[in-house]
Design a protein around this motif. Structure first.
Motif, short mmCIF file in Angstrom:
data_model
loop_
_atom_site.label_atom_id
_atom_site.label_comp_id
_atom_site.label_asym_id
_atom_site.label_seq_id
_atom_site.Cartn_x
_atom_site.Cartn_y
_atom_site.Cartn_z
N SER A 144 0.98 -1.21 -0.06
CA SER A 144 0.01 0.26 0.18
C SER A 144 0.84 1.20 0.01
CB SER A 144 -0.87 -0.03 1.17
OG SER A 144 -0.24 0.00 2.37
N SER A 145 0.37 2.24 -0.29
CA SER A 145 1.21 3.51 -0.34
C SER A 145 0.28 4.72 0.21
CB SER A 145 1.44 3.87 -1.61
OG SER A 145 1.81 5.24 -2.10
N LEU B 171 6.37 -9.49 -8.28
CA LEU B 171 7.46 -10.36 -7.59
C LEU B 171 7.19 -11.82 -7.56
CD1 LEU B 171 7.37 -7.95 -4.45
CD2 LEU B 171 8.99 -7.87 -6.40
N ARG C 156 4.37 5.49 -13.96
CA ARG C 156 5.45 6.46 -13.36
C ARG C 156 5.03 6.88 -11.82
NH1 ARG C 156 8.29 10.49 -17.00
NH2 ARG C 156 8.56 11.51 -14.78
N TRP D 95 5.84 3.71 -9.65
CA TRP D 95 7.38 3.64 -9.77
C TRP D 95 7.65 4.70 -8.66
CZ3 TRP D 95 10.94 2.93 -14.55
CH2 TRP D 95 10.44 1.65 -15.31
N GLY E 256 4.88 4.68 -5.32
CA GLY E 256 4.65 3.16 -4.68
C GLY E 256 5.98 2.50 -4.57
N LYS E 257 7.04 2.89 -5.27
CA LYS E 257 8.15 2.19 -5.64
C LYS E 257 8.04 0.64 -5.88
CE LYS E 257 9.73 5.85 -3.46
NZ LYS E 257 10.04 6.90 -4.42
N GLN E 258 6.89 0.55 -6.84
CA GLN E 258 6.56 -0.84 -7.44
C GLN E 258 7.06 -0.76 -9.00
OE1 GLN E 258 5.99 -3.10 -5.34
NE2 GLN E 258 5.25 -1.68 -3.67
N LEU E 259 8.14 -1.61 -9.23
CA LEU E 259 8.70 -1.68 -10.38
C LEU E 259 7.71 -2.58 -11.43
CD1 LEU E 259 10.61 -2.95 -12.79
CD2 LEU E 259 11.37 -0.50 -11.86
N GLY F 120 6.12 -7.49 -13.97
CA GLY F 120 7.32 -6.56 -13.88
C GLY F 120 8.31 -6.69 -14.90
N ASN F 121 8.07 -7.03 -16.02
CA ASN F 121 9.03 -7.38 -17.04
C ASN F 121 8.97 -6.32 -17.90
OD1 ASN F 121 9.85 -9.87 -15.78
ND2 ASN F 121 8.12 -10.82 -16.64
#
Lengths: 329, 329
Positions: free
Chosen positions: B32-33, B51, B270, B273, B276-279, B310-311
């Protein structure tokens, strides 16, 4: 700028910090990646501080410093001079405690970072972009308001707070052979050393440092703190020179510095993104770069790595990626 | 291409899949963010399938399909025609079970993706880049080897396996008001619908679809499966047309399609990223884009979102980012 109240922290201060910040900071996850294990030949355990509040480990130290103040002192507020992650962290910690936060920012600081600091209710004070102007502006705020200076890496409670990341990592993985953290001013490095001495005295501590800001490597080699390195690195979180108290703590810890150049760091950042799915900023990637560049030190070992933060400027990516060939990741 | 053994899966098949893949798949975290909650006006819970192994939810379905085979059938291997995440997932699942995996790949497929598939020991079979050549090549492999076809989204066990992501999410958050998943072929969407009907019948299901590949939206509007959409979107994971079995399952689920254009998707990526720091890859970001573009539907709600993978091709980022102005994130 070591203020008179900077005393050498001990492991007990790290434990006190852990208790103090528990209600506010995130207990961040520890990630692993079979792919990165295969590439490195080691078992890597990444402490994901990019998922900490404000996107960096800096919240731990700032939060500890703010909540350690007695009520009367806290009521006069806090001040610092970082326009980066520490400034944002101190602003958020102050907002959580309901006290004033003053941040001295140099002309030319990145607008988006200043907006993040202001969004947490902090007051910005502009000054010229040099050390003496910055220190004068801080002193003026202190004189005007009675605010307490919370330095980004020399304040005792900041160092103790940063040590809580390694505390969580070593609690989950008490049998690490080595631990690698980035080094700039040395707050995270010194806090980590305190925790390791208490919990894992046989675990080796490595400090990953950009070759373009290698004052720690020079200081360790000469045995005296080197002040005259002019930083030239894309690792914006690691440009600060090491603090005196940090050097004193780290000299007694058998820490070893491993320098990496920016191309190695960006190649490692791409691997962390593409293989590990960890959205980290360049400074964070120095730790993986150091492991990959020194395979003889780490092969077959169980290695902890602290990913320090994830506040990357997405618009600067083409410039960063140009540092390495596309085939590197 | 719906093969004769594609029967409508039920929730019991999802539960069987969960048990079957437990030893191999990751129980992915739910992130969560606060920042993204503030931007959306909702409480967002992100299921982090980037992940998952091979970096996408696709491993769940492929793993379930491979481990559901009886020993004799498994010994003859499996075959599919996806050069994307499903191909990589099937290759890894086959490697884990120790059976042969054949992947039919069209001329012009991305080299790095093919290398990932080969790294897991799969055999590549090249064919021309059109549907009939692909189906003929698959049929030839089946005739030559006796391998079982594992379709990317119509095979029963694949759909059931994809439903385990929502199973984990709803187990952790049984009180979601809405759940948003991306839709391409409809494997994840149909599996999610099965799980929701059983565990959270009052939770609303939304399918996020690129406007440039909106066959699901058209099919739902007309009540018949639309086959003639030629995809034009940067969401490479969502270009497939919906399968017949998937449409049948989803029609009975009260799912609603929300289309988003590529600029909205990249702006959302964006945000995932930077905040949320989610790639995540573009296809994953459609779910946040759909929430942000339809705030009246979600405001004040507790919303689950499945981040599908996340690819992302890092070298293509400048082109992707050019779709939105820098100020969007």
């Amino acid at each position: 700028m070591m203020s008179s109240n900077d005393t050498l922290p001990r492991f007990a201060d790290v434990l006190a910090a852990a208790a103090r910040i528990a209600a506010h900071a995130r207990l961040t996850p520890i990630a692993s990646s079979r792919s990165l294990d295969a590439i490195s030949g080691a078992r890597l355990h990444f402490k994901c501080e990019q998922l900490q509040r404000v996107g960096a480990f800096k919240f731990r130290g700032a939060c500890n410093a703010v909540f350690a103040l007695d009520a009367d002192t806290a009521a006069r507020g806090v001040v610092t001079h970082s326009s980066g992650n520490h400034g944002a962290a101190l602003a958020l910690a102050s907002q959580l405690r309901g006290i004033a936060c003053h941040v001295v920012v140099p002309e030319g600081a990145v607008r988006s970072k200043l907006e993040a600091i202001e969004a947490s209710g902090a007051v910005l004070h502009r000054c010229a972009a040099n050390l003496s102007a910055r220190e004068a502006a801080c002193a003026q705020v202190q004189a005007d308001t009675g605010a307490t200076l919370v330095h980004p890496y020399t304040t005792t409670e900041v160092i103790a707070g940063q040590g809580t990341a390694a505390l969580e990592l070593l609690t989950a993985h008490p049998d690490l052979d080595a631990l690698v953290v980035p080094v700039g001013g040395g707050g995270l490095a010194a806090g980590t050393a305190l925790t390791m001495q208490a919990l894992a005295p046989n675990c080796r501590l490595f400090l990953a440092e950009p070759a373009g800001a290698d004052d720690a490597a020079q200081s360790f080699a000469r045995g005296v703190l080197e002040h005259d390195v002019i930083p030239d690195t894309i690792c914006d979180g690691l440009r600060a020179g090491m603090g005196a108290i940090n050097f004193e703590l780290l000299r007694n810890s058998n820490a070893r510095v491993l320098t990496v150049d920016d191309a190695q760091t960006i190649a490692a950042m791409r691997l962390l993104w593409s293989r590990g799915k960890q959205l980290v900023e360049p400074s964070s990637a120095t730790v993986l770069a150091a492991v990959l560049a020194n395979s003889a030190l780490f092969e077959g070992s169980k290695v902890g790595l602290i990913l320090s933060g994830g506040n990357v400027d997405l618009d600067a990516l083409p410039k960063l990626f140009a540092l390495v060939t596309a085939s590197a990741a």
